[in-house]
Design a protein around this motif. Structure first.
Motif, PDB file in Angstrom:
ATOM      1  N   GLN A 113      28.442 -11.916  26.283  1.00  0.00           N
ATOM      2  CA  GLN A 113      28.071 -10.530  26.757  1.00  0.00           C
ATOM      3  C   GLN A 113      26.733 -10.393  26.823  1.00  0.00           C
ATOM      4  O   GLN A 113      26.103  -9.283  27.383  1.00  0.00           O
ATOM      5  CB  GLN A 113      29.068  -9.530  25.821  1.00  0.00           C
ATOM      6  N   TYR A 114      26.044 -11.040  25.597  1.00  0.00           N
ATOM      7  CA  TYR A 114      24.490 -10.647  25.441  1.00  0.00           C
ATOM      8  C   TYR A 114      23.571 -11.346  26.270  1.00  0.00           C
ATOM      9  O   TYR A 114      22.362 -11.490  25.934  1.00  0.00           O
ATOM     10  CB  TYR A 114      24.113 -10.771  24.044  1.00  0.00           C
ATOM     11  N   LEU A 115      24.131 -11.787  27.545  1.00  0.00           N
ATOM     12  CA  LEU A 115      23.358 -12.325  28.640  1.00  0.00           C
ATOM     13  C   LEU A 115      22.863 -10.898  29.262  1.00  0.00           C
ATOM     14  O   LEU A 115      21.990 -10.936  30.150  1.00  0.00           O
ATOM     15  CB  LEU A 115      24.069 -13.236  29.501  1.00  0.00           C
ATOM     16  N   ALA A 116      23.398 -10.049  29.104  1.00  0.00           N
ATOM     17  CA  ALA A 116      23.129  -8.561  29.659  1.00  0.00           C
ATOM     18  C   ALA A 116      21.546  -8.117  29.895  1.00  0.00           C
ATOM     19  O   ALA A 116      21.024  -7.706  30.534  1.00  0.00           O
ATOM     20  CB  ALA A 116      24.003  -7.308  28.992  1.00  0.00           C
ATOM     21  N   PRO A 117      20.838  -8.339  28.456  1.00  0.00           N
ATOM     22  CA  PRO A 117      19.419  -8.086  28.615  1.00  0.00           C
ATOM     23  C   PRO A 117      18.440  -8.868  29.848  1.00  0.00           C
ATOM     24  O   PRO A 117      17.767  -8.458  30.588  1.00  0.00           O
ATOM     25  CB  PRO A 117      18.885  -8.416  27.217  1.00  0.00           C
ATOM     26  N   LEU A 118      19.084  -9.995  29.983  1.00  0.00           N
ATOM     27  CA  LEU A 118      18.419 -10.766  30.938  1.00  0.00           C
ATOM     28  C   LEU A 118      18.787 -10.316  32.495  1.00  0.00           C
ATOM     29  O   LEU A 118      18.110 -10.348  33.301  1.00  0.00           O
ATOM     30  CB  LEU A 118      18.930 -12.297  31.088  1.00  0.00           C
ATOM     31  N   LEU A 119      19.910 -10.007  32.534  1.00  0.00           N
ATOM     32  CA  LEU A 119      20.499  -9.380  33.720  1.00  0.00           C
ATOM     33  C   LEU A 119      19.628  -7.924  34.200  1.00  0.00           C
ATOM     34  O   LEU A 119      19.426  -7.616  35.116  1.00  0.00           O
ATOM     35  CB  LEU A 119      21.821  -9.184  33.803  1.00  0.00           C
ATOM     36  N   ILE A 120      19.482  -7.470  32.953  1.00  0.00           N
ATOM     37  CA  ILE A 120      18.896  -5.965  33.278  1.00  0.00           C
ATOM     38  C   ILE A 120      17.237  -6.269  33.508  1.00  0.00           C
ATOM     39  O   ILE A 120      16.746  -5.627  34.170  1.00  0.00           O
ATOM     40  CB  ILE A 120      18.847  -5.166  31.903  1.00  0.00           C
ATOM     41  N   MET A 121      16.606  -7.375  32.857  1.00  0.00           N
ATOM     42  CA  MET A 121      15.490  -7.620  33.130  1.00  0.00           C
ATOM     43  C   MET A 121      15.149  -8.220  34.662  1.00  0.00           C
ATOM     44  O   MET A 121      14.134  -7.932  35.393  1.00  0.00           O
ATOM     45  CB  MET A 121      14.757  -8.771  32.290  1.00  0.00           C
ATOM     46  N   ALA A 122      16.290  -8.899  35.175  1.00  0.00           N
ATOM     47  CA  ALA A 122      16.227  -9.212  36.547  1.00  0.00           C
ATOM     48  C   ALA A 122      16.366  -8.272  37.579  1.00  0.00           C
ATOM     49  O   ALA A 122      15.663  -7.922  38.670  1.00  0.00           O
ATOM     50  CB  ALA A 122      17.386 -10.293  36.657  1.00  0.00           C
ATOM     51  N   TYR A 123      17.080  -7.033  37.130  1.00  0.00           N
ATOM     52  CA  TYR A 123      17.228  -5.887  37.920  1.00  0.00           C
ATOM     53  C   TYR A 123      15.944  -5.228  38.202  1.00  0.00           C
ATOM     54  O   TYR A 123      15.525  -4.560  38.949  1.00  0.00           O
ATOM     55  CB  TYR A 123      18.472  -4.874  37.352  1.00  0.00           C
ATOM     56  N   TYR A 124      15.323  -5.108  37.072  1.00  0.00           N
ATOM     57  CA  TYR A 124      13.950  -4.276  36.964  1.00  0.00           C
ATOM     58  C   TYR A 124      13.004  -5.027  37.857  1.00  0.00           C
ATOM     59  O   TYR A 124      12.062  -4.588  38.449  1.00  0.00           O
ATOM     60  CB  TYR A 124      13.175  -4.370  35.383  1.00  0.00           C
ATOM     61  N   PHE A 125      12.765  -6.556  37.738  1.00  0.00           N
ATOM     62  CA  PHE A 125      12.240  -7.253  38.481  1.00  0.00           C
ATOM     63  C   PHE A 125      12.533  -7.373  40.180  1.00  0.00           C
ATOM     64  O   PHE A 125      11.661  -7.028  40.929  1.00  0.00           O
ATOM     65  CB  PHE A 125      12.201  -8.798  38.096  1.00  0.00           C
ATOM     66  N   LEU A 126      13.609  -7.263  40.489  1.00  0.00           N
ATOM     67  CA  LEU A 126      14.298  -7.234  41.810  1.00  0.00           C
ATOM     68  C   LEU A 126      13.803  -5.737  42.392  1.00  0.00           C
ATOM     69  O   LEU A 126      13.622  -5.673  43.579  1.00  0.00           O
ATOM     70  CB  LEU A 126      15.642  -7.706  41.881  1.00  0.00           C
ATOM     71  N   THR A 127      14.018  -4.849  41.702  1.00  0.00           N
ATOM     72  CA  THR A 127      13.523  -3.530  42.305  1.00  0.00           C
ATOM     73  C   THR A 127      12.100  -3.146  42.010  1.00  0.00           C
ATOM     74  O   THR A 127      11.974  -1.890  42.056  1.00  0.00           O
ATOM     75  CB  THR A 127      14.581  -2.396  41.425  1.00  0.00           C
ATOM     76  N   LYS A 128      11.413  -4.181  41.599  1.00  0.00           N
ATOM     77  CA  LYS A 128       9.986  -3.698  41.510  1.00  0.00           C
ATOM     78  C   LYS A 128       9.635  -2.732  40.431  1.00  0.00           C
ATOM     79  O   LYS A 128       8.548  -2.091  40.479  1.00  0.00           O
ATOM     80  CB  LYS A 128       9.388  -3.536  42.841  1.00  0.00           C
TER      81      LYS A 128
END
Length: 307
Positions: A113-128
């Protein structure tokens, strides 16, 4: 002004630490109910959501006597956002997490479940909204290696947990990422008690169509009642309320990262209380994932204080 910011941040840290700890311990208690009392996952999810949601709205009404609990439903836009948050956030987090625990164990489920921080990082990156840094690269490496060791115990020949448990755990991580990011606009308008309370009631009502909370097919002992109440009050009501409330003082990235106490408490309580067997490589994998979260937390770029 600087002192106020510092005080608010400290309050946010306290909230997320307590919420994450309750969530992790609650997962271990749920595993005990699955294994020894044969409680069905869907029944537990629908029951805990409905009861915890009612309690949260009751707390809001007691502390805000002249305020309406229905304020979130006054515009179509807010109602749509609340429903989406309830189904794809609250309900999805609950069900995927509990399924991963029931098929595997609470320690692995919580760590995935705590892969979530990486997914949030990816979201921030993809949305610039935030560029990838060397710090992010170190975090990704620690997570990938740690997850590999956790799931395989150092051998490709077999997974140490069932594939379905891994799948539900990854889906849980996706749900937490959505839950954390999507809550922010709602919290800017409404009290966290209302946002979390209504999301639990809606999620619980939807689950009730498939798993009736009134259809109890098990023998209740004193210990079963105590564990069930702990899950309702601490593992659900307070855990989710405190975590969501922390988003009023911390960024989504910070709250998700500082929730590292959840996998820690899940692992410690699983090994100590439920006697879950963990191999040496799995302990190393656990350490690497926790190290990743700690690394990101400690080396977060500090926001300049305004005075």
């Amino acid at each position: 002004m600087g002192q106020t910011i510092k005080k608010n941040r400290t309050y946010g840290l306290l909230l997320v630490i307590l919420g994450a700890s309750f969530w992790g311990i609650g997962g271990t208690v749920a595993q005990r109910l699955f294994q020894q009392d044969n409680i069905e996952v869907g029944w537990l999810v629908s029951s805990r959501l409905l009861l915890a949601g009612i309690l949260l709205l009751a707390v809001y009404k007691i502390t805000h006597r002249h305020a309406s609990i229905f304020v979130v439903w006054r515009t179509k836009q807010n109602a749509y956002r609340q429903i989406l948050f309830s189904l794809l956030g609250m309900l999805a987090v609950q069900y995927t997490y509990m399924m991963s625990i029931a098929i595997g164990n609470s320690a692995v489920a919580t760590l995935l479940q705590y892969l979530a921080p990486l997914l949030i990082m990816a979201y921030y990156f993809l949305t610039k909204q935030s560029p990838l840094t060397k710090q992010d690269g170190v975090a990704v490496t620690l997570t990938l290696v740690g997850t590999f060791l956790l799931l395989t115990n150092g051998s490709l020949s077999t997974l140490s947990v069932p594939f379905l448990a891994v799948l539900w755990g990854v889906l849980s991580g996706l749900s937490v990422a959505f839950y954390t990011l999507y809550a922010v606009p709602l919290l800017q308008q409404f009290h966290s008690l209302l946002v979390v309370g209504w999301s639990m009631i809606i999620g619980g009502l939807v689950m009730s169509f498939f798993h009736h909370p009134w259809a109890i097919d098990m023998a209740w002992t004193f210990s079963t009642v105590i564990y069930f109440l702990f899950i309702i009050v601490f593992g659900t009501m307070l855990a989710f309320w405190f975590y969501i409330a922390s988003l009023q003082y911390l960024s989504p990235k910070e709250s998700s990262l500082l929730g590292s106490l959840e996998p820690l408490t899940a692992v410690v309580t699983s090994v100590w209380w439920l006697k879950i067997s963990f191999g040496g490589y799995q302990f190393l994998g656990t350490l690497l994932i926790l190290l990743m979260i700690l690394y990101l937390t400690v080396f977060q770029k500090k926001q300049p204080e305004t005075s």
